[in-house]
Scaffold this motif. Sequence first.
Motif, PDB file in Angstrom:
ATOM      1  N   TYR A   1       0.823  -0.994  -0.099  1.00  0.00           N
ATOM      2  CA  TYR A   1      -0.291  -0.368   0.084  1.00  0.00           C
ATOM      3  C   TYR A   1       0.582   1.225   0.003  1.00  0.00           C
ATOM      4  O   TYR A   1       0.489   2.461  -0.945  1.00  0.00           O
ATOM      5  CB  TYR A   1      -0.734  -0.040   1.301  1.00  0.00           C
ATOM      6  N   MET A   2       1.850   1.027   1.208  1.00  0.00           N
ATOM      7  CA  MET A   2       3.068   2.126   0.661  1.00  0.00           C
ATOM      8  C   MET A   2       3.864   2.824  -0.275  1.00  0.00           C
ATOM      9  O   MET A   2       5.072   2.248  -0.629  1.00  0.00           O
ATOM     10  CB  MET A   2       3.770   2.713   1.988  1.00  0.00           C
ATOM     11  N   SER A   3       2.715   3.723  -1.476  1.00  0.00           N
ATOM     12  CA  SER A   3       3.524   3.615  -2.726  1.00  0.00           C
ATOM     13  C   SER A   3       4.831   4.678  -2.799  1.00  0.00           C
ATOM     14  O   SER A   3       4.126   5.881  -1.891  1.00  0.00           O
ATOM     15  CB  SER A   3       2.790   3.552  -3.632  1.00  0.00           C
ATOM     16  N   ALA A   4       5.224   4.817  -3.887  1.00  0.00           N
ATOM     17  CA  ALA A   4       6.842   6.166  -3.714  1.00  0.00           C
ATOM     18  C   ALA A   4       5.809   7.128  -4.376  1.00  0.00           C
ATOM     19  O   ALA A   4       5.735   8.039  -3.750  1.00  0.00           O
ATOM     20  CB  ALA A   4       7.147   5.499  -4.852  1.00  0.00           C
ATOM     21  N   ALA A   5       4.392   6.904  -4.830  1.00  0.00           N
ATOM     22  CA  ALA A   5       3.778   8.284  -4.737  1.00  0.00           C
ATOM     23  C   ALA A   5       3.166   9.330  -3.165  1.00  0.00           C
ATOM     24  O   ALA A   5       2.711  10.154  -2.813  1.00  0.00           O
ATOM     25  CB  ALA A   5       2.104   7.721  -6.080  1.00  0.00           C
TER      26      ALA A   5
ATOM     27  N   ILE B   1       3.227  12.641  -1.177  1.00  0.00           N
ATOM     28  CA  ILE B   1       2.587  13.262   0.710  1.00  0.00           C
ATOM     29  C   ILE B   1       3.157  14.486   1.187  1.00  0.00           C
ATOM     30  O   ILE B   1       3.347  15.871   1.508  1.00  0.00           O
ATOM     31  CB  ILE B   1       1.855  12.148   1.079  1.00  0.00           C
ATOM     32  N   ALA B   2       4.711  13.939   1.118  1.00  0.00           N
ATOM     33  CA  ALA B   2       5.352  14.690   2.067  1.00  0.00           C
ATOM     34  C   ALA B   2       5.849  16.247   0.768  1.00  0.00           C
ATOM     35  O   ALA B   2       5.778  17.016   1.862  1.00  0.00           O
ATOM     36  CB  ALA B   2       7.104  14.412   2.024  1.00  0.00           C
ATOM     37  N   GLY B   3       6.141  16.300  -0.664  1.00  0.00           N
ATOM     38  CA  GLY B   3       5.901  17.288  -1.309  1.00  0.00           C
ATOM     39  C   GLY B   3       5.056  18.227  -1.317  1.00  0.00           C
ATOM     40  O   GLY B   3       4.987  19.805  -0.741  1.00  0.00           O
ATOM     41  N   LEU B   4       3.896  17.177  -1.122  1.00  0.00           N
ATOM     42  CA  LEU B   4       3.002  18.328  -1.003  1.00  0.00           C
ATOM     43  C   LEU B   4       2.964  18.959   0.229  1.00  0.00           C
ATOM     44  O   LEU B   4       2.047  20.212   0.473  1.00  0.00           O
ATOM     45  CB  LEU B   4       1.124  17.464  -1.124  1.00  0.00           C
TER      46      LEU B   4
ATOM     47  N   GLY C   1       6.822  19.522  -8.855  1.00  0.00           N
ATOM     48  CA  GLY C   1       5.522  19.452  -7.947  1.00  0.00           C
ATOM     49  C   GLY C   1       5.772  18.825  -6.621  1.00  0.00           C
ATOM     50  O   GLY C   1       5.201  18.603  -5.776  1.00  0.00           O
ATOM     51  N   GLY C   2       6.911  19.168  -6.122  1.00  0.00           N
ATOM     52  CA  GLY C   2       7.378  18.912  -4.635  1.00  0.00           C
ATOM     53  C   GLY C   2       7.906  17.488  -4.383  1.00  0.00           C
ATOM     54  O   GLY C   2       7.856  16.852  -3.903  1.00  0.00           O
ATOM     55  N   ASN C   3       8.212  16.266  -5.649  1.00  0.00           N
ATOM     56  CA  ASN C   3       8.096  15.061  -5.128  1.00  0.00           C
ATOM     57  C   ASN C   3       9.339  14.503  -4.366  1.00  0.00           C
ATOM     58  O   ASN C   3       9.658  14.128  -4.443  1.00  0.00           O
ATOM     59  CB  ASN C   3       8.105  14.584  -6.751  1.00  0.00           C
ATOM     60  N   MET C   4      10.350  15.835  -5.791  1.00  0.00           N
ATOM     61  CA  MET C   4      12.004  15.615  -4.746  1.00  0.00           C
ATOM     62  C   MET C   4      12.304  16.150  -2.720  1.00  0.00           C
ATOM     63  O   MET C   4      13.397  15.699  -2.713  1.00  0.00           O
ATOM     64  CB  MET C   4      12.626  16.039  -4.846  1.00  0.00           C
ATOM     65  N   ALA C   5      10.649  16.336  -2.125  1.00  0.00           N
ATOM     66  CA  ALA C   5      10.372  17.013  -0.760  1.00  0.00           C
ATOM     67  C   ALA C   5      12.146  16.380  -0.039  1.00  0.00           C
ATOM     68  O   ALA C   5      12.839  16.569   0.556  1.00  0.00           O
ATOM     69  CB  ALA C   5       9.469  17.498  -0.071  1.00  0.00           C
ATOM     70  N   ALA C   6      11.462  14.724  -0.230  1.00  0.00           N
ATOM     71  CA  ALA C   6      11.404  13.846   1.208  1.00  0.00           C
ATOM     72  C   ALA C   6      13.264  13.889   0.467  1.00  0.00           C
ATOM     73  O   ALA C   6      14.432  13.455   1.727  1.00  0.00           O
ATOM     74  CB  ALA C   6      10.931  12.480   0.871  1.00  0.00           C
ATOM     75  N   LEU C   7      13.740  13.701  -0.664  1.00  0.00           N
ATOM     76  CA  LEU C   7      15.398  13.101  -0.963  1.00  0.00           C
ATOM     77  C   LEU C   7      15.823  14.188  -0.902  1.00  0.00           C
ATOM     78  O   LEU C   7      17.042  13.697  -0.498  1.00  0.00           O
ATOM     79  CB  LEU C   7      14.937  12.924  -2.026  1.00  0.00           C
ATOM     80  N   LEU C   8      15.264  15.898  -1.119  1.00  0.00           N
ATOM     81  CA  LEU C   8      16.670  16.725  -0.709  1.00  0.00           C
ATOM     82  C   LEU C   8      16.552  16.668   0.944  1.00  0.00           C
ATOM     83  O   LEU C   8      17.378  16.901   1.699  1.00  0.00           O
ATOM     84  CB  LEU C   8      15.841  17.807  -0.741  1.00  0.00           C
TER      85      LEU C   8
END
Lengths: 521, 96
Positions: free
Chosen positions: A63-67, A72-75, A312-319
């Motif tokens: 259930y815990m997808s990359a999306a 969510i972290a990006g949002l 989209g902010g998708n890299m927030a967690a990685l940054l």
Amino acid sequence: MNGVQTSLGATSGTAIAFFLVFISATLAITGWAARKTKTTSEFFAAGGNVSGLQNGFALAGDYMSAASFLGIAGLVATSGFDGLIYSVGWLVGWPVVTFLIAEPLRNLGKYTFADVVAYRLKKKPVRIAAAIGGLTVICFYLIAQMVGAGNLIKMMFGLQYETALLIVGTVMLLYVLFGGMIATTWVQIVKAVLLLGGATLLALLSLVPFGMNPLALFAKAAETYGPEVLAPGKLVSSPLEAVSLGLALMFGTAGLPHILMRFYTVPDAKAARSSVFYATGFIGFFYLVTFILGFGASVHVGRSAITSVDKGGNMAALLLAEAVGGRPFLGFISAVAFATILAVVAGLTLSGAAALAHDLWVGVIRHGQADEKEQLKVARVATIVLALVAMGLGLLFKGQNVAFMVGLAFAVAASSNFPVLLLSITWRKFTTRGAVSAIVAGVVSALVLIWMSPTIQVDLLKNPTAMLSLKNPGIITVPLSFVVGIVVSLLFPEPEAEAKYAEVERRMHLGAEDAEPAAAE
Amino acid sequence: MNEKDLRRVAAARDRIARVLTAATMFAYFGFILLVAWGKPLLGNLLTNGLSLGMLLGSLVIVLSWVFTGIYVSWANRHYDVHVERLAGKSKSGGGT
């Protein structure tokens, strides 16, 4: 990298090292699982030998997808509170699965949710309809995962989109083809532990400057970006839209084929029940942690830096990982994100293969009469077909914005699979025609309404207006499917199906008669 | 006799499943409607760094898990006992 100091996207040695460790470990597991995968039951249901806790991890892994991790972290990082609305929505389906679905599913079925619906109805039409409902959901989910995978890996490792698809498709195919459900389950467990552990560590590291107090972190974010980051923003505009999205999220979980399939891997209903309890705990905890990660990224990395790397902010967690843990930690978290994608795609492929092989080939084409050897062979052929389809869909939708497809998958699952599943286990008078028409009504209405919605007409096709203002169709399509199923069943009664309900009720609670009582422990 | 017993066990499970589903829906849709209608209300700060909306949202997540736990512990303590008794009875009784 537009003014941001980051090694993201540069092929990093640590990322590749962690990634290779993960791949070798999971392929070793696959080799071990391959020796234990000799029957169809082992291929599709791990022989029913997975414990409740293991399945809890595996469900969470599916259930815990990359999306959900990156998205969510990006949002949260870019808009604050609104990310929490998604987190809550994605969690509340799990109690519903526990209360209404998990145990009857375990006791009545074998490999797919169609087994349960077809139990007392006419097998062929029901299996065809349920397989269509299931495969529609799987395809939309796969498109979202594969396109997301291609883009993410491109951003994380600097690989070509096509190369990324090929790697994901091939490794996933190896897991499923040779290791079946045993390998897929263990890949999910490893991934779930890595993701939960990695996200927790990342959250703790980002809380260090704030004395480990999340509220101090949130307060800092509010100080920097204004108090509105802690309040609801633009995500939910109209109550109708909010409830409609809520219905799809809440009941969609209970209609996702790859989630439902997991309940067949445990020995009995008691283990099915406890596995959802564990999974709900893990997933809920994960979403709360993700909320901290989002705020952590907005404080430690900064919004403009995050959106300059990815709009989209998708890299927030990685940054954030790089900011608080340096390049090695970024490498680790990138590898975890990659593992997440691989595992989810493997789970989806296996459940699609079950629909093709078990429901359509064995159930419909061979009238339920196929020997063990043939069943296993067809299951493997179906797996290869689905892996090719997944890679093909990834190529076909390259460069498209496919974020809405996860929502679409949930909408279809909530308005076709969930209603027939619930009606077939709770309503005595449910009939074959009722089931088939409920599935068709649910799938078609969800697709048509989304086609007419602003999501497709305005955002995708760039038309000035949409035929329908509703973005999420759930509030129409979920009740519609129930009403169609009930009305058609009442108009055309099926006495044989009604007579067999006593057997369904008995087996739903007591399990299969041939099950050994000792298995209850 | 056995059939009646099964009905009773089934009805008890249905009841608790229905009540808990309704409770989850109430908590979730209540939250969602507050988000849609009561934006300023949810934006109120309870303490520095924590708004009412954040507290309620997290509470829905925690409650979902607690409800699941309530069901599991009920089923382990009551439902399983009856199910085992009924399954045993149908075996030794030989009737179906």
